[in-house]
Design an enzyme around this catalytic site. Structure first.
Site, PDB file in Angstrom:
ATOM      1  N   ARG A  37      -0.381  21.999  -4.048  1.00 25.72           N
ATOM      2  CA  ARG A  37       1.082  22.930  -3.935  1.00 25.72           C
ATOM      3  C   ARG A  37       0.441  23.783  -2.587  1.00 25.72           C
ATOM      4  O   ARG A  37      -0.587  24.483  -2.830  1.00 25.72           O
ATOM      5  CB  ARG A  37       0.986  23.732  -4.966  1.00 25.72           C
ATOM      6  CG  ARG A  37       2.235  24.898  -5.251  1.00 25.72           C
ATOM      7  CD  ARG A  37       3.576  24.172  -5.099  1.00 25.72           C
ATOM      8  NE  ARG A  37       3.744  23.914  -6.508  1.00 25.72           N
ATOM      9  CZ  ARG A  37       4.521  24.639  -7.535  1.00 25.72           C
ATOM     10  NH1 ARG A  37       4.791  25.639  -7.659  1.00 25.72           N
ATOM     11  NH2 ARG A  37       4.592  23.784  -8.611  1.00 25.72           N
ATOM     12  N   SER A 139       8.783  23.685  -6.657  1.00 28.48           N
ATOM     13  CA  SER A 139       9.346  24.276  -7.623  1.00 28.48           C
ATOM     14  C   SER A 139      10.125  25.723  -7.128  1.00 28.48           C
ATOM     15  O   SER A 139      10.856  25.666  -6.385  1.00 28.48           O
ATOM     16  CB  SER A 139       8.588  24.554  -8.860  1.00 28.48           C
ATOM     17  OG  SER A 139       9.085  25.009  -9.998  1.00 28.48           O
ATOM     18  N   ASP A 296      15.841  26.984 -11.829  1.00 27.63           N
ATOM     19  CA  ASP A 296      14.985  27.299 -10.546  1.00 27.63           C
ATOM     20  C   ASP A 296      15.183  25.999  -9.581  1.00 27.63           C
ATOM     21  O   ASP A 296      16.058  25.478 -10.036  1.00 27.63           O
ATOM     22  CB  ASP A 296      13.483  27.442 -10.894  1.00 27.63           C
ATOM     23  CG  ASP A 296      12.626  26.222 -11.432  1.00 27.63           C
ATOM     24  OD1 ASP A 296      13.350  25.237 -12.015  1.00 27.63           O
ATOM     25  OD2 ASP A 296      11.581  26.091 -11.546  1.00 27.63           O
ATOM     26  N   ASP A 298      14.089  23.387  -8.476  1.00 29.99           N
ATOM     27  CA  ASP A 298      14.049  22.167  -8.676  1.00 29.99           C
ATOM     28  C   ASP A 298      14.459  21.714 -10.152  1.00 29.99           C
ATOM     29  O   ASP A 298      14.375  20.542 -10.864  1.00 29.99           O
ATOM     30  CB  ASP A 298      12.709  21.386  -8.705  1.00 29.99           C
ATOM     31  CG  ASP A 298      11.472  22.161  -9.665  1.00 29.99           C
ATOM     32  OD1 ASP A 298      11.825  23.321 -10.126  1.00 29.99           O
ATOM     33  OD2 ASP A 298      10.679  21.707  -9.912  1.00 29.99           O
ATOM     34  N   ASP A 300      13.598  22.582 -13.224  1.00 35.31           N
ATOM     35  CA  ASP A 300      12.917  22.216 -14.475  1.00 35.31           C
ATOM     36  C   ASP A 300      12.743  23.372 -15.330  1.00 35.31           C
ATOM     37  O   ASP A 300      12.346  23.435 -16.494  1.00 35.31           O
ATOM     38  CB  ASP A 300      11.564  21.727 -14.174  1.00 35.31           C
ATOM     39  CG  ASP A 300      10.534  22.608 -13.228  1.00 35.31           C
ATOM     40  OD1 ASP A 300      10.958  23.462 -12.882  1.00 35.31           O
ATOM     41  OD2 ASP A 300       9.504  21.975 -13.297  1.00 35.31           O
ATOM     42  N   GLU A 398       7.137  26.840 -23.164  1.00 34.53           N
ATOM     43  CA  GLU A 398       6.202  27.983 -22.520  1.00 34.53           C
ATOM     44  C   GLU A 398       6.829  29.160 -22.067  1.00 34.53           C
ATOM     45  O   GLU A 398       8.038  29.110 -21.808  1.00 34.53           O
ATOM     46  CB  GLU A 398       5.346  27.204 -21.585  1.00 34.53           C
ATOM     47  CG  GLU A 398       6.094  27.068 -20.466  1.00 34.53           C
ATOM     48  CD  GLU A 398       5.102  26.584 -18.952  1.00 34.53           C
ATOM     49  OE1 GLU A 398       3.862  26.250 -19.170  1.00 34.53           O
ATOM     50  OE2 GLU A 398       5.668  26.111 -18.097  1.00 34.53           O
ATOM     51  N   LYS A 412       8.965  20.011 -18.845  1.00 31.73           N
ATOM     52  CA  LYS A 412       9.859  20.768 -18.871  1.00 31.73           C
ATOM     53  C   LYS A 412      11.172  20.515 -18.316  1.00 31.73           C
ATOM     54  O   LYS A 412      11.137  19.891 -17.325  1.00 31.73           O
ATOM     55  CB  LYS A 412       9.359  22.253 -18.567  1.00 31.73           C
ATOM     56  CG  LYS A 412       9.021  22.558 -17.115  1.00 31.73           C
ATOM     57  CD  LYS A 412       8.521  23.699 -16.964  1.00 31.73           C
ATOM     58  CE  LYS A 412       7.926  23.917 -15.551  1.00 31.73           C
ATOM     59  NZ  LYS A 412       6.604  23.256 -15.393  1.00 31.73           N
TER      60      LYS A 412
END
Length: 586
Positions: A37, A139, A296, A298, A300, A398, A412
């Site tokens: 990332r 993400s 969000d 992407d 997930d 989470e 997720k």
């Protein structure tokens, strides 16, 4: 060979700009369990054509070593809609270069022909029994970032030691292979497959196993607004609603189409609060919608907001939605499984920094609850282990608005979570209950769980290290704090060092990691607070919770107590002024 990144470097050389060149080439991006990332740009510290080729070459060699049938089974690659014009980088280009790397070695590649939600990659790994999956996405990170997320054959994100093995293989395969740059080669290849149509059909078929109230869905008058925050989610959430026989949600027109500039938001992260939802609130008011579902970029993660009787909007925290979905999914399971013996094989999971509400529900209802380390890589891998033993893992969550509601995806998934939330809300509406009222009912029955989480931004790793060293040597060498302001500390678990004061041998049960900081304090008043560093952002995060037994309904008093605990935590343990930490801003 990318002309744009090449030109950037040549320009810096011409200017003799050693400082910038040091930033670009001083250190290679670290490949960890979250993959890569970083910002898109030139040099080995950024996401670009070359670093993608090198990473994939290493990953390919590592997979060859681990799977004798790699050339039979293959890998899946998906991508989001991110693009960075200054460096010529984009998720689609990176995905094609990665596909080219595998195909050049005779490995079949299932490359999605169009943008796709992140959960579709782990789904495809499991569904097509592939060796691995790659998702090119950053993400909800800022627009200049991109990422490379890796899944193993079990359909879960990689955990150690795979990250180290892949990292080493990247180091050993840095010279691009002969045809590495020519991604046009894949177009005519017999090894290139497009899973888009199949997966779209099968995924929506599989999530329908979580649809329990089709008749209510068909009849409901409840209206929903959905935003994909300039990401990939729009089309897929529309299809999910259709699969559940719900009327499609109103889509926020300015945000429904993918746009790598994310022009209407400061951060494309629905976790950041109401700022991201401004346009959603306006559309909901206009169309008379009660509930907002926000993915969000992407898709997930999922944030949910509901209009209250007062006319105010309540944005549920990840822990509150986790409580609601946990209650709902268990209730649906219970209504369809009359066999009381079956409950001994039922599990729910959450990460150690998330609310313990599932533990309270599990204790009362008789199913199993387990907590894992932070991050879905741990929950996905644990869920797979349990499922392989014949257990039913109904739900995992989470607090960072991530939910796994459907065993077909071991990560997720904001698409299935959105439609399951919509069905839950539609069902509750037939009982004249709102989500907020049901949340209160859950807390009344299982005990109030009040949580508060935030973070400080810190760009200096030395300061972060010093802050945590200070906590480990608070009253002299190797002594942790005995109190935090007026709050007495009753227990300490340090998952960086492996110390746990509550265990007979003082050794923590959960796995430890020296590369990240994480200390949990338990307080005499029943409070718990965890401080940890982020794996993907320059943040020191904290999570706090007060749990009350069922029957203690003085919520305001509990909130006041937690606020005071958090203030003490910030003042005595973070010391933001002394450490020059930047607070989270709304």
């Amino acid at each position: 060979q990318n002309p744009k990144t090449s030109a950037i470097v040549k320009q810096l050389l011409a200017e003799g700009n050693a400082g910038e060149l040091q930033k670009y080439f001083g250190s290679r991006m670290e490949f960890g369990t979250a993959g890569l990332r970083a910002a898109m740009g030139a040099g080995i510290s950024h996401m670009n054509d070359l670093t993608i080729i090198q990473t994939t070459q290493g990953f390919c060699r590592y997979l060859e070593k681990n799977f004798s049938d790699l050339k039979k089974r293959g890998v899946v690659i998906g991508f989001d809609a991110r693009a960075h014009h200054p460096s010529g980088g984009s998720s689609k280009r990176f995905a094609r270069l990665a596909a080219n790397t595998f195909i050049s070695q005779g490995v079949p590649v299932y490359l999605f022909s169009d943008i796709t939600p992140t959960p579709f990659v782990p789904y495809t790994v499991t569904h097509l029994k592939l060796c691995a999956g790659i998702m090119v996405t950053a993400s909800h990170n800022p627009k200049q970032d991109n990422g490379y997320k890796v899944y193993w054959e079990n359909g879960a994100q990689i955990i150690s030691p795979h990250d180290k093995g892949i990292s080493q293989a990247i180091e050993e395969n840095q010279e691009p292979w002969p045809q590495a740059w020519d991604d046009k080669l894949i177009d005519g290849s017999l090894l290139l497959h497009d899973p888009y149509a199949t997966v779209n059909k099968e995924y929506f078929k599989d999530i329908q196993k979580q649809c329990f109230h089709r008749n209510i869905n068909k009849e409901t008058n409840l209206k929903f607004v959905h935003t994909s925050v300039h990401g990939v989610g729009h089309k897929f959430v529309q299809l999910a609603f259709k699969a559940f026989d719900l009327n499609p949600p109103f889509a926020v027109p300015e945000q429904k189409d993918p746009d790598p500039e994310f022009p209407t938001v400061k951060y494309p992260n629905p976790e950041e609060g109401k700022g991201v939802l401004t346009l959603s609130f306006a559309l909901a008011e206009k169309d008379g919608a009660k509930i907002i579902l926000a993915n969000d970029p992407d898709a997930d993660r999922l944030a949910v907001a509901e209009k209250q009787e007062s006319g105010e909007w309540k944005v549920f925290s990840g822990n509150e939605l986790g409580a609601l979905l946990g209650w709902w999914i268990f209730t649906c399971w219970k209504n369809h499984n009359r066999d009381t013996c079956a409950i001994k094989d039922v599990y729910m999971l959450s990460s150690t920094v998330s609310s313990k509400i599932l533990r309270a529900i599990a204790l009362k209802e008789g199913f199993h609850f387990e907590e894992t380390l932070t991050g879905f890589k741990w929950m996905g891998n644990r869920a797979k282990q349990l499922m392989d033993q014949g257990k039913a893992v109904l739900f995992a969550f989470e607090e960072a608005i991530g939910y796994m509601c459907c065993p077909a995806v071991l990560d997720k998934d904001g698409v299935s979570a959105a439609v399951i939330t919509a069905e839950m809300a539609s069902f509750l509406a037939t009982r004249n209950l709102s989500l907020s009222q049901q949340l209160k009912a859950v807390y009344d029955e299982y005990g109030f769980h009040i949580t508060k989480a935030s973070y400080f931004i810190c760009h200096d790793p030395k300061v972060i290290q010093q802050l945590f060293d200070n906590l480990r040597n608070f009253d002299g060498k190797n002594t942790y704090p005995k109190s935090c302001g007026r709050f007495k500390v009753s227990g300490i678990r340090d998952l960086t060092t492996g110390y746990d004061s509550s265990q007979p041998d003082q050794k923590a049960i959960l796995p430890t990691s020296k590369s990240s900081q994480m200390i949990t304090f338990t307080f005499a008043n029943g409070g718990v607070a965890t401080m940890r560093t982020s794996g993907t952002e320059p943040k020191i995060k904290y999570y706090s919770e007060l749990c009350a037994p069922p029957g203690n309904s003085d919520v305001e008093q509990l909130k006041k107590e937690l606020d005071e605990l958090v203030n003490a935590l910030e003042k005595h343990f973070f010391q933001p002024e002394k450490n020059n930490l930047q607070r989270k801003t709304e």
